[in-house]
Motif scaffolding. Structure first.
Motif: not given
Length: 282
Positions: A113-142
């Motif tokens: 259930k958790l994997m599907k909810s974030i888009g790494f399963g068959d569920g597809g997740g929320d569909g939000i994609v950060l363009a240009g970051t397919e080769d990295r890990v990105v963290v928005y923080f303060t």
């Protein structure tokens, strides 16, 4: 009913001889479990039995108190209440722990259930994609400590990712307002909370989702394939701060225009006179 001072003093000073007082079942912090035992049924069952033992001990201790002792002697009643209070507190704490454990097991161990909810399963997740970051890990923080809970969540997520020693594109919205606008443009929700994590362009979620993935072992699988940094490596240019003073204006945000013979806004740096570190940021 006459007040017997000697009886009151004897009851107040007499040690508790209730056999149930010294035979409570307790959970040792040094107890180890096998991996096969770490299931929701076994853990919840043990906590339930522990709660039942405390409740039975509490009820038996209350039953041993005679009615004339509780009504005629204030000292004996205070002593009995003082003895019963720790049991009540422990039973209440165990009940809260049981409810939290059931909730945590229901959320943390439902991997599909958790994997599907974030888009790494068959569920597809929320569909939000950060363009240009397919080769990295990105963290928005303060990095600001204005809101303690937000700062602690951001810090814990960064430490979890740094534990895998993979390169992370850390985007501090308090250091550059462009990152805040970039995050808001993704339409994550009406109120964007921090931190927000993206792996290979896919939106993972916030601190709670990252903790659950880390505890279940799924986060390590997601990070496979990324290059691994050497232990203790720190950027020599920025000290892992990800920002350095602007090389064009030296952080003043102003440059002299010879054609107009006046100072103008530096086009290279942000509102704080900083630029991304050229050595560790890509």
């Amino acid at each position: 009913m006459a007040f017997d001072r000697s009886l009151s003093l004897r009851n107040a000073q007499e040690p508790n001889r209730n056999p149930h007082h010294h035979h409570h079942h307790h959970l040792s912090r040094f107890t180890s479990f096998n991996k096969s035992e770490l299931t929701s049924d076994s853990i919840v069952g043990k906590v339930k039995r522990l709660c039942s033992s405390f409740e039975s001990s509490l009820s038996s201790s209350e039953a041993t108190q005679s009615p004339h002792h509780s009504s005629s002697t204030s000292g004996g009643g205070a002593a009995s209440a003082a003895k019963a209070t720790p049991l009540m507190r422990q039973a209440s704490s165990l009940k809260r722990a049981l409810s939290n454990l059931q909730l945590g097991l229901g959320l943390g161990f439902d991997r599909s259930k958790l994997m599907k909810s974030i888009g790494f399963g068959d569920g597809g997740g929320d569909g939000i994609v950060l363009a240009g970051t397919e080769d990295r890990v990105v963290v928005y923080f303060t990095s600001l400590r204005g809101i303690r809970r937000t700062y602690e969540d951001c810090y814990s997520v960064r430490m979890i990712l740094r534990g895998f020693r993979v390169p992370v594109d850390e985007r501090d919205i308090s250091m550059d307002s462009a990152y805040r606008k970039e995050l808001q443009s993704l339409n994550l929700s009406k109120t964007v909370s921090l931190p927000q994590v993206f792996i290979r362009g896919k939106h993972i979620g916030g601190a709670e989702e990252v903790r659950q993935l880390h505890e279940s072992g799924e986060l390590a699988k997601m990070l496979k394939g990324f290059p691994v940094r050497s232990p203790g490596s720190v950027c020599g240019g920025c000290g892992d701060a990800r920002f350095v003073p602007c090389l064009n204006c030296n952080g003043s945000r102003k440059v002299f225009c010879e054609e107009e013979e006046q100072l103008r806004r530096c086009p290279d740096c942000n509102e704080n006179g900083l630029i991304r570190c050229p050595e560790c940021c890509y």
